[in-house]
Design a protein around this motif. Structure first.
Motif: not given
Length: 189
Positions: A47-67
């Motif tokens: 909700e704070a906008g710090l988490v990001f999703m790497l998406r390959d079509g409808h599949t989530t390939a990865g994630t990273i949090t940047l703060t």
């Protein structure tokens, strides 16, 4: 592949990612991420906008949090006065292993940090995970120091106190970035 801001409905996927990573790490002999992560804390970072999703079509390939916020007790006051952003919870789905998506996510994070006005991209890694530390070194990070004191749980040693940094810089990460423009950092000069 596209990178987007995580949304509240991504909590279950992110918790499953963490479980998958913990199982894989356990198979390598590491206790990293062996404790469940509280869903409410994860939702707050989304909700704070710090988490990001790497998406390959409808599949989530990865994630990273940047703060822009460092974990308490790790960095010195002088270091905290430098414009920096901090990487947390970098995870790539096991089915995407071996494609250096983690390295590309680090490049994306460094690019985003640079666009926000950061000089440094920083992280803390599991103190006993030598392979992870070598991974970050191979991706251009420099070891700053290892903090062993000040663990929050029962006064024990800090488990994620291996500190590293690299310069935040514009990078060609190869992802289609669909995240909101980063806010400029506010820092003590």
């Amino acid at each position: 592949m596209i990178i987007t801001a995580a949304e509240p409905h991504d909590v279950a996927k992110l918790l499953a990612f963490r479980d998958e990573a913990a199982t894989w790490l356990r198979g390598l002999g590491s206790d990293q991420w062996s404790r469940p992560y509280p869903a409410d804390r994860l939702l707050a970072t989304i909700e704070a906008g710090l988490v990001f999703m790497l998406r390959d079509g409808h599949t989530t390939a990865g994630t990273i949090t940047l703060t822009p916020d460092a974990e308490a007790g790790l960095w010195t006051n002088g270091e905290l006065a430098e414009p920096s952003m901090f990487v947390n919870k970098l995870t790539v789905a096991r089915e995407y292993a071996g494609q250096d998506l983690g390295g590309r996510l680090l490049d994306w994070a460094g690019d985003r940090a640079c666009r926000a006005g950061a000089h440094w991209l920083r992280l803390d890694a599991w103190t006993t995970n030598d392979a992870l530390q070598r991974y970050y070194l191979a991706h251009g990070f420099t070891h700053v120091r290892t903090v062993l004191e000040g663990g929050a749980v029962n006064g024990g040693p800090r488990v994620s106190g291996w500190l590293a940094q690299r310069e935040a810089r514009v990078a060609d990460h190869g992802f289609r970035d669909q995240t909101p423009k980063p806010e400029r950092l506010r820092f003590a000069a």
